[in-house]
Motif scaffolding. Sequence first.
Motif, mmCIF file in Angstrom:
data_model
loop_
_atom_site.group_PDB
_atom_site.id
_atom_site.type_symbol
_atom_site.label_atom_id
_atom_site.label_comp_id
_atom_site.label_asym_id
_atom_site.label_seq_id
_atom_site.Cartn_x
_atom_site.Cartn_y
_atom_site.Cartn_z
ATOM 1 N N PRO A 5 23.175 -5.478 69.532
ATOM 2 C CA PRO A 5 22.500 -4.438 68.758
ATOM 3 C C PRO A 5 20.995 -4.430 68.989
ATOM 4 N N VAL A 6 20.387 -3.271 68.747
ATOM 5 C CA VAL A 6 18.939 -3.158 68.858
ATOM 6 C C VAL A 6 18.284 -3.989 67.759
ATOM 7 N N PRO A 7 17.215 -4.747 68.064
ATOM 8 C CA PRO A 7 16.546 -5.536 67.024
ATOM 9 C C PRO A 7 16.041 -4.649 65.896
ATOM 10 N N GLY A 8 15.844 -5.267 64.739
ATOM 11 C CA GLY A 8 15.314 -4.529 63.613
ATOM 12 C C GLY A 8 13.951 -3.933 63.940
ATOM 13 N N PRO A 9 13.706 -2.688 63.517
ATOM 14 C CA PRO A 9 12.458 -2.006 63.866
ATOM 15 C C PRO A 9 11.276 -2.558 63.091
ATOM 16 N N GLY A 10 10.083 -2.366 63.636
ATOM 17 C CA GLY A 10 8.857 -2.821 62.999
ATOM 18 C C GLY A 10 7.962 -1.661 62.638
ATOM 19 N N ALA A 11 6.948 -1.941 61.833
ATOM 20 C CA ALA A 11 5.970 -0.932 61.437
ATOM 21 C C ALA A 11 4.925 -0.778 62.541
ATOM 22 N N LEU A 12 4.573 0.465 62.838
ATOM 23 C CA LEU A 12 3.597 0.762 63.884
ATOM 24 C C LEU A 12 2.475 1.589 63.271
ATOM 25 N N GLY A 13 1.246 1.285 63.649
ATOM 26 C CA GLY A 13 0.147 2.029 63.048
ATOM 27 C C GLY A 13 -1.104 2.054 63.891
ATOM 28 N N ALA A 14 -1.931 3.060 63.622
ATOM 29 C CA ALA A 14 -3.269 3.164 64.185
ATOM 30 C C ALA A 14 -4.259 3.111 63.034
ATOM 31 N N GLU A 15 -5.268 2.271 63.175
ATOM 32 C CA GLU A 15 -6.288 2.125 62.136
ATOM 33 C C GLU A 15 -7.625 2.601 62.688
ATOM 34 N N ASP A 16 -8.018 3.829 62.301
ATOM 35 C CA ASP A 16 -9.332 4.369 62.647
ATOM 36 C C ASP A 16 -9.577 4.302 64.161
ATOM 37 N N VAL A 17 -8.573 4.738 64.949
ATOM 38 C CA VAL A 17 -8.638 4.644 66.408
ATOM 39 C C VAL A 17 -9.468 5.789 66.993
ATOM 40 N N THR A 18 -10.437 5.413 67.811
ATOM 41 C CA THR A 18 -11.239 6.375 68.568
ATOM 42 C C THR A 18 -11.150 6.009 70.045
ATOM 43 N N VAL A 19 -10.987 7.025 70.893
ATOM 44 C CA VAL A 19 -10.960 6.805 72.335
ATOM 45 C C VAL A 19 -11.975 7.742 72.976
ATOM 46 N N VAL A 20 -12.945 7.147 73.680
ATOM 47 C CA VAL A 20 -13.957 7.911 74.401
ATOM 48 C C VAL A 20 -13.816 7.601 75.884
ATOM 49 N N VAL A 21 -13.665 8.629 76.702
ATOM 50 C CA VAL A 21 -13.531 8.464 78.151
ATOM 51 C C VAL A 21 -14.565 9.351 78.837
ATOM 52 N N ASN A 22 -15.405 8.726 79.678
ATOM 53 C CA ASN A 22 -16.457 9.460 80.391
ATOM 54 C C ASN A 22 -17.315 10.295 79.445
ATOM 55 N N GLY A 23 -17.617 9.720 78.297
ATOM 56 C CA GLY A 23 -18.466 10.391 77.339
ATOM 57 C C GLY A 23 -17.788 11.443 76.490
ATOM 58 N N ARG A 24 -16.499 11.642 76.698
ATOM 59 C CA ARG A 24 -15.763 12.655 75.938
ATOM 60 C C ARG A 24 -14.839 11.977 74.940
ATOM 61 N N THR A 25 -14.892 12.389 73.689
ATOM 62 C CA THR A 25 -14.041 11.818 72.651
ATOM 63 C C THR A 25 -12.681 12.505 72.686
ATOM 64 N N LEU A 26 -11.653 11.745 73.085
ATOM 65 C CA LEU A 26 -10.303 12.289 73.202
ATOM 66 C C LEU A 26 -9.487 12.071 71.933
ATOM 67 N N VAL A 27 -9.747 10.972 71.244
ATOM 68 C CA VAL A 27 -9.123 10.676 69.954
ATOM 69 C C VAL A 27 -10.248 10.266 69.011
ATOM 70 N N ASP A 28 -10.269 10.859 67.832
ATOM 71 C CA ASP A 28 -11.414 10.711 66.947
ATOM 72 C C ASP A 28 -10.983 10.177 65.582
#
Length: 274
Positions: A5-28
Amino acid sequence: MTGVPVPGPGALGAEDVTVVVNGRTLVDRVSLHVAPGEVLALVGPNGAGKSTLLRTFYRVLRPTSGHVLLDGEDVWRMPGKRLAQRLAAVLQETAGDFELTVYEVVAMGRTPHKRAFEGDDAEDRDIIMGSLEELDVAALAQAPFDRLSGGEKQRVLIARALAQRTGTMVLDEPTNHLDLRHQLDALRLVRRVGVTAVIALHDLNLAASFCDRICVLDGGRVVATGTPQAVLTRDLLAEVYRVEAEVSRHPGTGIPQITVVPDARRDGRPVERG
């Protein structure tokens, strides 16, 4: 499904995630929490940040700031093998050509659970063939992966993630290239195996039908998060997608159904004159 069987699932989360690539904010400054066993859809127009956010979950792209957490633990502090034992991904850029058979591609999903150079045992083979059968590609097991159609490749890559037997999955447009039947089969499978899942989707009707909650992104920011009934409104679709749409409810399930209203002037159709 065959195998362990598939293992029991876990909690997944993003905490205040920001991603900037080449000076451009893709995730804010995105914060998002997915409960064990919950299926969440990421939706939004092209360039909204869906794929970028998913890449941070699977450590393809490191956040400029903020944290991605799996069962409360920062994924960037976890050993790669342990993360791969707990989280599987189907990402758009993985749909390249491999000089391998379909069976060998799906067998790659067992790698995190094995020692270096360890061969497949009976349990591995059972899981691999079971995953191929679930995605309706068992008949292609010995076919060269690079000769498959786009839809067949996509199903094989989903089978590879399934063979990884993790409790959490992230999927970036997993229904791309699939016909209607296999779109439904793939999303039903995610629900049936009971994993925690974050799925980026363009098709809002599929998101409403198969996901517990929907997170709407626009310009890298979260616009709305909630049940399909709460999120998918005419006003939100107009604001985020810049389209006029009718939102009805399925008479049997109550699930929102979205119909885009064509604009005759914009869509190039003749305009009736009174």
